[in-house]
Design a protein around this motif. Sequence first.
Motif, short mmCIF file in Angstrom:
data_model
loop_
_atom_site.label_atom_id
_atom_site.label_comp_id
_atom_site.label_asym_id
_atom_site.label_seq_id
_atom_site.Cartn_x
_atom_site.Cartn_y
_atom_site.Cartn_z
N ARG A 3 -24.12 -43.03 -29.13
CA ARG A 3 -24.89 -44.28 -29.17
C ARG A 3 -26.21 -44.09 -28.44
NH1 ARG A 3 -20.39 -48.92 -27.87
NH2 ARG A 3 -19.05 -48.41 -29.61
N PRO A 4 -27.26 -44.75 -28.91
CA PRO A 4 -28.54 -44.67 -28.20
C PRO A 4 -28.43 -45.41 -26.87
CG PRO A 4 -28.69 -46.21 -30.03
CD PRO A 4 -27.35 -45.55 -30.13
N PRO A 5 -29.26 -45.06 -25.91
CA PRO A 5 -29.21 -45.75 -24.61
C PRO A 5 -29.47 -47.25 -24.77
CG PRO A 5 -30.83 -43.97 -24.57
CD PRO A 5 -30.27 -44.03 -25.95
N GLU A 6 -28.79 -48.01 -23.94
CA GLU A 6 -28.95 -49.47 -23.99
C GLU A 6 -30.24 -49.87 -23.29
OE1 GLU A 6 -26.00 -53.21 -23.21
OE2 GLU A 6 -25.86 -51.50 -21.87
N PRO A 7 -31.05 -50.71 -23.91
CA PRO A 7 -32.29 -51.16 -23.24
C PRO A 7 -31.94 -51.91 -21.94
CG PRO A 7 -32.28 -51.80 -25.56
CD PRO A 7 -30.93 -51.26 -25.25
N PRO A 8 -32.78 -51.78 -20.92
CA PRO A 8 -32.50 -52.42 -19.63
C PRO A 8 -32.31 -53.94 -19.73
CG PRO A 8 -34.34 -50.91 -19.42
CD PRO A 8 -33.99 -50.98 -20.87
N GLU A 9 -33.04 -54.59 -20.63
CA GLU A 9 -32.91 -56.04 -20.78
C GLU A 9 -31.52 -56.41 -21.30
OE1 GLU A 9 -35.38 -54.40 -22.64
OE2 GLU A 9 -36.86 -54.54 -21.04
N ASP A 10 -31.05 -55.62 -22.28
CA ASP A 10 -29.72 -55.88 -22.84
C ASP A 10 -28.62 -55.59 -21.82
OD1 ASP A 10 -30.95 -56.55 -25.19
OD2 ASP A 10 -30.43 -54.67 -26.24
N ALA A 11 -28.82 -54.55 -21.03
CA ALA A 11 -27.83 -54.21 -20.00
C ALA A 11 -27.76 -55.31 -18.95
CB ALA A 11 -28.18 -52.87 -19.36
N ALA A 12 -28.91 -55.83 -18.55
CA ALA A 12 -28.94 -56.90 -17.55
C ALA A 12 -28.27 -58.16 -18.09
CB ALA A 12 -30.38 -57.19 -17.13
N LEU A 13 -28.52 -58.49 -19.34
CA LEU A 13 -27.89 -59.66 -19.95
C LEU A 13 -26.39 -59.48 -20.04
CD1 LEU A 13 -28.14 -62.40 -21.39
CD2 LEU A 13 -28.42 -61.13 -23.53
N ARG A 14 -25.95 -58.30 -20.42
CA ARG A 14 -24.51 -58.02 -20.51
C ARG A 14 -23.85 -58.15 -19.14
NH1 ARG A 14 -22.11 -53.61 -19.48
NH2 ARG A 14 -23.97 -52.33 -19.73
N ARG A 15 -24.51 -57.61 -18.10
CA ARG A 15 -23.96 -57.70 -16.75
C ARG A 15 -23.88 -59.14 -16.28
NH1 ARG A 15 -26.80 -52.92 -16.10
NH2 ARG A 15 -28.62 -53.95 -15.23
N ARG A 16 -24.89 -59.96 -16.59
CA ARG A 16 -24.85 -61.39 -16.22
C ARG A 16 -23.71 -62.11 -16.92
NH1 ARG A 16 -30.52 -60.99 -16.14
NH2 ARG A 16 -30.73 -61.74 -18.25
N LYS A 17 -23.51 -61.81 -18.20
CA LYS A 17 -22.40 -62.43 -18.94
C LYS A 17 -21.06 -62.00 -18.36
CE LYS A 17 -24.61 -62.99 -23.45
NZ LYS A 17 -24.60 -62.54 -24.85
N ASP A 18 -20.91 -60.71 -18.07
CA ASP A 18 -19.67 -60.21 -17.48
C ASP A 18 -19.41 -60.87 -16.12
OD1 ASP A 18 -19.29 -58.59 -19.67
OD2 ASP A 18 -19.92 -56.74 -18.65
N TRP A 19 -20.46 -61.02 -15.32
CA TRP A 19 -20.33 -61.64 -14.00
C TRP A 19 -19.91 -63.11 -14.14
CZ3 TRP A 19 -19.29 -60.42 -9.36
CH2 TRP A 19 -19.64 -61.21 -8.29
#
Length: 77
Positions: A3-19
Amino acid sequence: MVRPPEPPEDAALRRRKDWLVFLLIFGSIILLGLLAIYEGFLDPTASASSRHWGQTAVSALFTGGISFILGQKTATR
């Protein structure tokens, strides 16, 4: 498949949702535990069935927590 690397914005959004999901689940468990402790042990006007429900819920939450902790300890070995 690579898989291509995840963009930092998408990673931050995913972490906020997980939190947020973690906080909602953990908060619900804490709230249920506090309610069960109150009903099972502290409420002087609680009926016998309410006391039994509260004590059973506290027991289940305690047992589940201990089982989770021990399972995590043995899984890392």
